[in-house]
Design an enzyme around this catalytic site. Structure first.
Site, PDB file in Angstrom:
ATOM      1  N   ASP A   1       0.860  -1.185   0.000  1.00  0.00           N
ATOM      2  CA  ASP A   1       0.000   0.000   0.000  1.00  0.00           C
ATOM      3  C   ASP A   1       0.893   1.231   0.000  1.00  0.00           C
ATOM      4  OD1 ASP A   1      -2.424   1.573   0.317  1.00  0.00           O
ATOM      5  OD2 ASP A   1      -1.790   1.915   2.375  1.00  0.00           O
ATOM      6  N   SER A   2       0.304   2.371  -0.298  1.00  0.00           N
ATOM      7  CA  SER A   2       1.053   3.630  -0.266  1.00  0.00           C
ATOM      8  C   SER A   2       1.519   3.981   1.149  1.00  0.00           C
ATOM      9  CB  SER A   2       0.155   4.753  -0.795  1.00  0.00           C
ATOM     10  OG  SER A   2      -1.031   4.803  -0.022  1.00  0.00           O
TER      11      SER A   2
ATOM     12  N   TYR B   1      -0.405   8.587  -2.265  1.00  0.00           N
ATOM     13  CA  TYR B   1      -0.335   8.394  -3.715  1.00  0.00           C
ATOM     14  C   TYR B   1      -1.555   9.067  -4.393  1.00  0.00           C
ATOM     15  CZ  TYR B   1       3.054   4.416  -3.435  1.00  0.00           C
ATOM     16  OH  TYR B   1       4.147   3.592  -3.242  1.00  0.00           O
ATOM     17  N   GLY B   2      -2.590   9.279  -3.605  1.00  0.00           N
ATOM     18  CA  GLY B   2      -3.904   9.643  -4.156  1.00  0.00           C
ATOM     19  C   GLY B   2      -3.972  10.940  -4.928  1.00  0.00           C
TER      20      GLY B   2
ATOM     21  N   CYS C   1      -3.845  -0.963  -2.027  1.00  0.00           N
ATOM     22  CA  CYS C   1      -4.110   0.454  -2.269  1.00  0.00           C
ATOM     23  C   CYS C   1      -5.113   0.631  -3.409  1.00  0.00           C
ATOM     24  CB  CYS C   1      -2.791   1.142  -2.625  1.00  0.00           C
ATOM     25  SG  CYS C   1      -2.943   2.897  -2.880  1.00  0.00           S
ATOM     26  N   ASN C   2      -6.189   1.348  -3.136  1.00  0.00           N
ATOM     27  CA  ASN C   2      -7.179   1.596  -4.192  1.00  0.00           C
ATOM     28  C   ASN C   2      -6.600   2.423  -5.321  1.00  0.00           C
ATOM     29  OD1 ASN C   2     -10.351   1.037  -3.676  1.00  0.00           O
ATOM     30  ND2 ASN C   2      -9.217   1.050  -1.764  1.00  0.00           N
ATOM     31  N   THR C   3      -5.772   3.410  -4.967  1.00  0.00           N
ATOM     32  CA  THR C   3      -5.207   4.284  -5.995  1.00  0.00           C
ATOM     33  C   THR C   3      -4.353   3.469  -6.962  1.00  0.00           C
ATOM     34  OG1 THR C   3      -5.246   6.119  -4.439  1.00  0.00           O
ATOM     35  CG2 THR C   3      -3.815   6.356  -6.355  1.00  0.00           C
TER      36      THR C   3
ATOM     37  N   GLU D   1      -5.808   9.835   9.470  1.00  0.00           N
ATOM     38  CA  GLU D   1      -4.431   9.717   9.989  1.00  0.00           C
ATOM     39  C   GLU D   1      -4.231  10.592  11.222  1.00  0.00           C
ATOM     40  OE1 GLU D   1      -1.307   9.348   7.187  1.00  0.00           O
ATOM     41  OE2 GLU D   1      -2.335   7.617   6.309  1.00  0.00           O
TER      42      GLU D   1
ATOM     43  N   CYS E   1     -11.219   3.381  -0.698  1.00  0.00           N
ATOM     44  CA  CYS E   1      -9.921   3.840  -0.197  1.00  0.00           C
ATOM     45  C   CYS E   1      -9.626   3.076   1.089  1.00  0.00           C
ATOM     46  CB  CYS E   1      -9.986   5.342   0.081  1.00  0.00           C
ATOM     47  SG  CYS E   1      -8.509   5.995   0.882  1.00  0.00           S
ATOM     48  N   THR E   2      -8.358   2.762   1.288  1.00  0.00           N
ATOM     49  CA  THR E   2      -7.964   1.983   2.466  1.00  0.00           C
ATOM     50  C   THR E   2      -8.453   2.584   3.787  1.00  0.00           C
ATOM     51  OG1 THR E   2      -5.892   3.224   2.293  1.00  0.00           O
ATOM     52  CG2 THR E   2      -5.859   0.932   1.548  1.00  0.00           C
ATOM     53  N   HIS E   3      -8.523   3.922   3.831  1.00  0.00           N
ATOM     54  CA  HIS E   3      -8.820   4.595   5.102  1.00  0.00           C
ATOM     55  C   HIS E   3     -10.314   4.687   5.435  1.00  0.00           C
ATOM     56  CE1 HIS E   3      -4.718   5.725   4.339  1.00  0.00           C
ATOM     57  NE2 HIS E   3      -4.636   6.535   5.385  1.00  0.00           N
TER      58      HIS E   3
END
Ligand code: DGL
Length: 284
Positions: free
Chosen positions: A23-24, A55-56, A86-88, A165, A197-199
């Protein structure tokens, strides 16, 4: 020398190679959380590119270079498969990674798109993600492969990553930002929303309050189920004995790592291994 009367030694079963995940940053631990559950006999090598997150907001070209370096790093760890958490990256560099990888690669978009198409009764599906993910239209393309008539309403939510974050998962400020982003969905009558998105799974409680009754799709969970399904017929290899199941590598040692990792993964883990990036890529 072996005498004729001695029984031949049974060939030992090779140990199962780990599954690589990248992942980023450390957001991809929301995906690992589901992988650990869905594949209880596997071990995982995780790389979070914390030196270059996010990365997004970056260009497709840059994300492709970073993704290839992450893939090369995992391949040095003899992984049997790679999960692009990572989705991006899954949105803009999946073909790039798949073409170059000698081992199977799974991204998070296809499993989440399949699930969204399966559960949406109205066929009006919302998608939220980073700027790069939304600009790529990768979710709409993937959902349309499953249900050609679905209407997709997409919204980039770039402020969600820094809010998560900061640990602002359910604060008045988070609700205010979420209201602004998610207001596009209300008049559209979506019945399903992909958390692309991961978050974003960590913002579930805020999102649920603003979009009650909407089915939320967690790509980490969909991807883990899909990978377990794909791996169920692999040749039997012994699970590594008494091995730690998760090895975490990062490209920058953030002082916030432990707190964030516990939030994303749902449990505490030890200090990660720090690896460096130079002009050859990410050193093993
Ligand atoms: N991991 C990224 C994603 O899922 C979010 C953070 C970033 O922008 O790098 O799209």
């Amino acid at each position: 020398m072996m005498h004729k009367s001695e029984p031949a030694l049974a060939p030992s079963t090779p140990h199962r190679r780990p599954i690589g995940v990248f992942d980023s940053g450390i957001g991809g631990l929301t995906v690992v959380r589901h992988l650990l559950e869905a594949l209880p006999d596997d071990s995982f090598v995780y790389l979070g590119d914390t030196a270059r997150v996010p990365y997004g907001n970056r260009s497709r070209e840059t994300v492709r270079v970073y993704a290839e370096q992450c893939m090369d790093f995992l391949l040095q760890h003899d992984v049997q498969a790679i999960v692009v958490a990572c989705n991006t990256v899954s949105a803009v560099a999946m073909d790039h990674v798949m073409q170059r990888s000698p081992v199977p690669v799974i991204g998070v978009i296809e499993p989440a798109a399949a699930q969204a198409a399966a559960v949406s009764a109205a066929g009006v599906i919302g998608v939220i993600g980073t700027r790069a993910t939304i600009a790529s239209d990768a979710y709409a393309t993937a959902i349309h492969r499953h249900t050609a008539t679905a209407r997709i309403v997409s919204q980039a939510c770039p402020l969600f990553v820094p809010l998560v974050e900061e640990g602002w998962l359910d604060t008045p400020a988070t609700t205010l930002v979420a209201e602004a982003y998610l207001s596009v969905f209300r008049p559209e009558d979506i019945d399903t929303l992909v958390l692309g998105c991961t978050h974003y799974p960590l913002l579930t409680s805020v999102i649920e309050k603003l979009l009650p009754g909407v089915h939320l799709i967690d790509c980490g969970s969909c991807t883990a189920v899909e990978l377990a399904h794909q791996l169920q017929n692999r040749p039997s290899e012994a699970a590594p004995p008494n091995e730690q199941r998760l090895h975490v590598y990062v490209t920058d040692p953030s002082p916030l790592f432990s707190e964030l990792a516990a939030t994303f993964l749902g449990m505490r883990i030890g200090t990660p291994h720090v690896v460096t990036i130079d002009h050859h890529g990410i050193a093993s």
